[in-house]
Motif scaffolding. Structure first.
Motif, PDB file in Angstrom:
ATOM      1  N   UNK A 163      -3.609   6.249 -14.529  1.00  0.00           N
ATOM      2  CA  UNK A 163      -2.372   5.477 -14.677  1.00  0.00           C
ATOM      3  C   UNK A 163      -2.291   4.368 -13.635  1.00  0.00           C
ATOM      4  N   UNK A 164      -2.824   4.660 -12.459  1.00  0.00           N
ATOM      5  CA  UNK A 164      -2.739   3.693 -11.361  1.00  0.00           C
ATOM      6  C   UNK A 164      -3.687   2.519 -11.555  1.00  0.00           C
ATOM      7  N   UNK A 213       4.384  15.492 -10.746  1.00  0.00           N
ATOM      8  CA  UNK A 213       5.360  14.711  -9.970  1.00  0.00           C
ATOM      9  C   UNK A 213       4.816  13.371  -9.453  1.00  0.00           C
ATOM     10  N   UNK A 214       3.508  13.213  -9.420  1.00  0.00           N
ATOM     11  CA  UNK A 214       2.934  11.933  -8.975  1.00  0.00           C
ATOM     12  C   UNK A 214       3.153  10.814  -9.984  1.00  0.00           C
ATOM     13  N   UNK A 215       3.250  11.173 -11.253  1.00  0.00           N
ATOM     14  CA  UNK A 215       3.389  10.137 -12.289  1.00  0.00           C
ATOM     15  C   UNK A 215       4.570   9.198 -12.022  1.00  0.00           C
ATOM     16  N   UNK A 216       5.797   9.711 -11.863  1.00  0.00           N
ATOM     17  CA  UNK A 216       6.909   8.781 -11.614  1.00  0.00           C
ATOM     18  C   UNK A 216       6.807   8.068 -10.268  1.00  0.00           C
ATOM     19  N   UNK A 246       6.080   2.859  -7.738  1.00  0.00           N
ATOM     20  CA  UNK A 246       5.355   2.043  -6.762  1.00  0.00           C
ATOM     21  C   UNK A 246       4.740   0.809  -7.431  1.00  0.00           C
ATOM     22  N   UNK A 247       4.127   1.007  -8.590  1.00  0.00           N
ATOM     23  CA  UNK A 247       3.516  -0.117  -9.310  1.00  0.00           C
ATOM     24  C   UNK A 247       4.579  -1.118  -9.747  1.00  0.00           C
ATOM     25  N   UNK A 307       0.837  -1.197   0.000  1.00  0.00           N
ATOM     26  CA  UNK A 307       0.000   0.000   0.000  1.00  0.00           C
ATOM     27  C   UNK A 307       0.873   1.248   0.000  1.00  0.00           C
ATOM     28  N   UNK A 308       0.558   2.156  -0.896  1.00  0.00           N
ATOM     29  CA  UNK A 308       1.202   3.466  -0.947  1.00  0.00           C
ATOM     30  C   UNK A 308       0.170   4.475  -0.479  1.00  0.00           C
TER      31      UNK A 308
END
Length: 103
Positions: free
Chosen positions: A57-58, A21-24, A29-30, A5-6
């Motif tokens: 994306x998630x 900045x969340x994309x990378x 994490x994935x 879990x993130x």
């Protein structure tokens, strides 16, 4: 990140620029095996489709998204997207696709 879990907290504005900045972070994490994202959005004052694009994306490949304490702005965005999705399903086409009109 704990286990698979993130947990992320976002505050302020969540638009295309500010959520970049969340994309990378989500990608790493994935790739690291994280399957659950808990997103605390209680302090978001403004949210637009930029937030939705990052969250898209998630989702997929068995990953799960949990919105914790969604702010009024996030609640409104989710309601609008859900309504648009329901309307799109009624007409039988992908969202935002061009459809021929009869004259």
């Amino acid at each position: 990140m704990s286990g698979s879990t993130l947990t992320v907290e976002i505050a302020g504005e969540a638009d295309h620029f500010s959520v970049a900045p969340l994309r990378p972070i989500l990608t790493r994490a994935a790739e690291g095996g994280c399957t659950r994202l808990v997103l605390d959005t209680s302090r978001i004052r403004f949210a637009d489709s930029g937030l939705l694009s990052v969250l898209a994306l998630w989702q997929g490949a068995g990953r799960r998204l949990v919105l914790r304490r969604p702010s009024p702005s996030v609640q409104r965005l989710v309601r609008v997207m859900a309504a648009a999705d329901r309307a799109d399903r009624r007409v039988g086409g992908p969202l935002c696709a061009s459809r021929p009109t009869s004259a």
